[in-house]
Design a protein around this motif. Sequence first.
Motif, PDB file in Angstrom:
ATOM      1  N   TYR A  70      16.121  -4.275 -15.700  1.00 48.88           N
ATOM      2  CA  TYR A  70      17.102  -5.345 -15.924  1.00 48.88           C
ATOM      3  C   TYR A  70      18.394  -4.768 -16.498  1.00 48.88           C
ATOM      4  O   TYR A  70      19.485  -5.057 -16.005  1.00 48.88           O
ATOM      5  N   LYS A  71      18.261  -3.952 -17.553  1.00 47.19           N
ATOM      6  CA  LYS A  71      19.441  -3.406 -18.225  1.00 47.19           C
ATOM      7  C   LYS A  71      20.250  -2.471 -17.323  1.00 47.19           C
ATOM      8  O   LYS A  71      21.490  -2.514 -17.310  1.00 47.19           O
ATOM      9  N   LEU A  72      19.560  -1.628 -16.566  1.00 49.15           N
ATOM     10  CA  LEU A  72      20.257  -0.626 -15.771  1.00 49.15           C
ATOM     11  C   LEU A  72      20.835  -1.162 -14.467  1.00 49.15           C
ATOM     12  O   LEU A  72      21.880  -0.688 -14.005  1.00 49.15           O
ATOM     13  N   PHE A  73      20.162  -2.139 -13.873  1.00 47.07           N
ATOM     14  CA  PHE A  73      20.559  -2.570 -12.540  1.00 47.07           C
ATOM     15  C   PHE A  73      20.976  -4.036 -12.447  1.00 47.07           C
ATOM     16  O   PHE A  73      22.043  -4.343 -11.902  1.00 47.07           O
ATOM     17  N   VAL A  74      20.155  -4.951 -12.959  1.00 46.54           N
ATOM     18  CA  VAL A  74      20.437  -6.377 -12.789  1.00 46.54           C
ATOM     19  C   VAL A  74      21.743  -6.765 -13.462  1.00 46.54           C
ATOM     20  O   VAL A  74      22.512  -7.569 -12.927  1.00 46.54           O
ATOM     21  N   ASP A  83      25.036  -9.420 -19.326  1.00 48.22           N
ATOM     22  CA  ASP A  83      23.775  -8.969 -19.908  1.00 48.22           C
ATOM     23  C   ASP A  83      23.198 -10.112 -20.738  1.00 48.22           C
ATOM     24  O   ASP A  83      23.742 -10.469 -21.783  1.00 48.22           O
ATOM     25  N   ASP A  84      22.098 -10.700 -20.263  1.00 45.39           N
ATOM     26  CA  ASP A  84      21.464 -11.812 -20.971  1.00 45.39           C
ATOM     27  C   ASP A  84      20.425 -11.345 -21.983  1.00 45.39           C
ATOM     28  O   ASP A  84      19.712 -12.177 -22.557  1.00 45.39           O
ATOM     29  N   LEU A  85      20.332 -10.025 -22.190  1.00 43.35           N
ATOM     30  CA  LEU A  85      19.439  -9.486 -23.215  1.00 43.35           C
ATOM     31  C   LEU A  85      20.244  -8.611 -24.184  1.00 43.35           C
ATOM     32  O   LEU A  85      19.962  -7.432 -24.381  1.00 43.35           O
ATOM     33  N   PRO A  86      21.264  -9.191 -24.809  1.00 40.72           N
ATOM     34  CA  PRO A  86      22.091  -8.398 -25.721  1.00 40.72           C
ATOM     35  C   PRO A  86      21.338  -8.079 -27.008  1.00 40.72           C
ATOM     36  O   PRO A  86      20.423  -8.802 -27.408  1.00 40.72           O
ATOM     37  N   VAL A 146      12.975 -13.541 -17.851  1.00 34.75           N
ATOM     38  CA  VAL A 146      13.923 -12.650 -17.184  1.00 34.75           C
ATOM     39  C   VAL A 146      14.088 -13.053 -15.721  1.00 34.75           C
ATOM     40  O   VAL A 146      15.210 -13.124 -15.199  1.00 34.75           O
ATOM     41  N   ILE A 147      12.971 -13.369 -15.062  1.00 30.73           N
ATOM     42  CA  ILE A 147      13.037 -13.706 -13.641  1.00 30.73           C
ATOM     43  C   ILE A 147      13.584 -15.108 -13.404  1.00 30.73           C
ATOM     44  O   ILE A 147      14.512 -15.301 -12.603  1.00 30.73           O
ATOM     45  N   ILE A 148      13.024 -16.102 -14.088  1.00 31.73           N
ATOM     46  CA  ILE A 148      13.394 -17.497 -13.793  1.00 31.73           C
ATOM     47  C   ILE A 148      14.754 -17.875 -14.369  1.00 31.73           C
ATOM     48  O   ILE A 148      15.597 -18.460 -13.687  1.00 31.73           O
ATOM     49  N   LEU A 211      16.342 -16.912 -27.081  1.00 35.05           N
ATOM     50  CA  LEU A 211      15.789 -18.179 -27.566  1.00 35.05           C
ATOM     51  C   LEU A 211      14.719 -18.696 -26.612  1.00 35.05           C
ATOM     52  O   LEU A 211      13.647 -19.146 -27.042  1.00 35.05           O
ATOM     53  N   ALA A 212      14.995 -18.641 -25.311  1.00 39.41           N
ATOM     54  CA  ALA A 212      14.023 -19.100 -24.318  1.00 39.41           C
ATOM     55  C   ALA A 212      12.751 -18.259 -24.356  1.00 39.41           C
ATOM     56  O   ALA A 212      11.635 -18.790 -24.265  1.00 39.41           O
ATOM     57  N   ILE A 213      12.901 -16.941 -24.516  1.00 40.24           N
ATOM     58  CA  ILE A 213      11.729 -16.060 -24.617  1.00 40.24           C
ATOM     59  C   ILE A 213      10.888 -16.444 -25.829  1.00 40.24           C
ATOM     60  O   ILE A 213       9.661 -16.535 -25.764  1.00 40.24           O
TER      61      ILE A 213
END
Length: 292
Positions: A70-74, A83-86, A146-148, A211-213
């Motif tokens: 996710y971090k490297l490509f998505v 980046d939704d995982l800051p 991450v996927i949805i 938060l969603a996680i």
Amino acid sequence: MSEVETVSGKPLWLKVWQFPLVAMAVALALMVATLAGTQQLFTVLPEIENAALDMIVRTVVGVGLVFVVYKLFVTRLGARKKDDLPARGSITDTLLGLLVGAAIFTAVVGVAAIVGAYRILGWGSTQDLLQIVLLTGVVAGFVEEVIIRGIVFRWLEEFGGSLLALAISAALFGFLHIQNDNATVWSSVAIALEAGILLGGAYMLTRNLWLAIGIHAGWNVTQGFVWGVPVSGNPFMGMVESGLYGPDWLSGGAFGLEASVIALVIATGAGIWMVWQARKEGHWISSMWSRK
């Protein structure tokens, strides 16, 4: 370069590559390849004799690979890099989510107990604690979000706006559970409404996944371990032994309280509130054709 080869000053191939639905398809393909590769890796890795340690290692490897891809490509796909995982807010938002998820499902159990749909029959055990925390909490909470939300919701929203993204991602999330033990069409509809709106609202409100996680993991672990309720149809041994009683619409039947009207009302209500708050804060996005 001819007019046919350029669109709005960009090469046509770049415009197509950055189109939201194309970026979403590429990101999903990357995640499918990552998950499939992880499964293949697990078939060749030697099992650790200690079963608990083996489960922990495999969880760390699987979730870690999804995180890295996710971090490297998505994060680099699409016209708007995001980046939704800051790192910022990762701990506080996740902890808040864990508390919110636990509180919502505890409220569901409380109402079910009041109306006689849920009863504690005795003490359970901690034998499934690690499995519940790792599989339904860490893996399901992280990978599914991450996927949805991080891929499907993100680019559907960029394409068709918040309402379309919320509706489609919620429906997809609900019906991904149709193959679970004891699942029915109704249970999938219930998850789509209560969890799909709740988790989509959490993403819209914070504009990141933490938060969603946290809500996802807190919800699953609380229902499975604390209250001994099946997690999306999958039974586990929790701290208490419990029973569900009454008609399926009230108790959720064999699928668990997630398929009950109680969870539907409470969790969907919380989700609608989050969506409303997100809209008040200006986080509502219109479709790309409306923006143009």
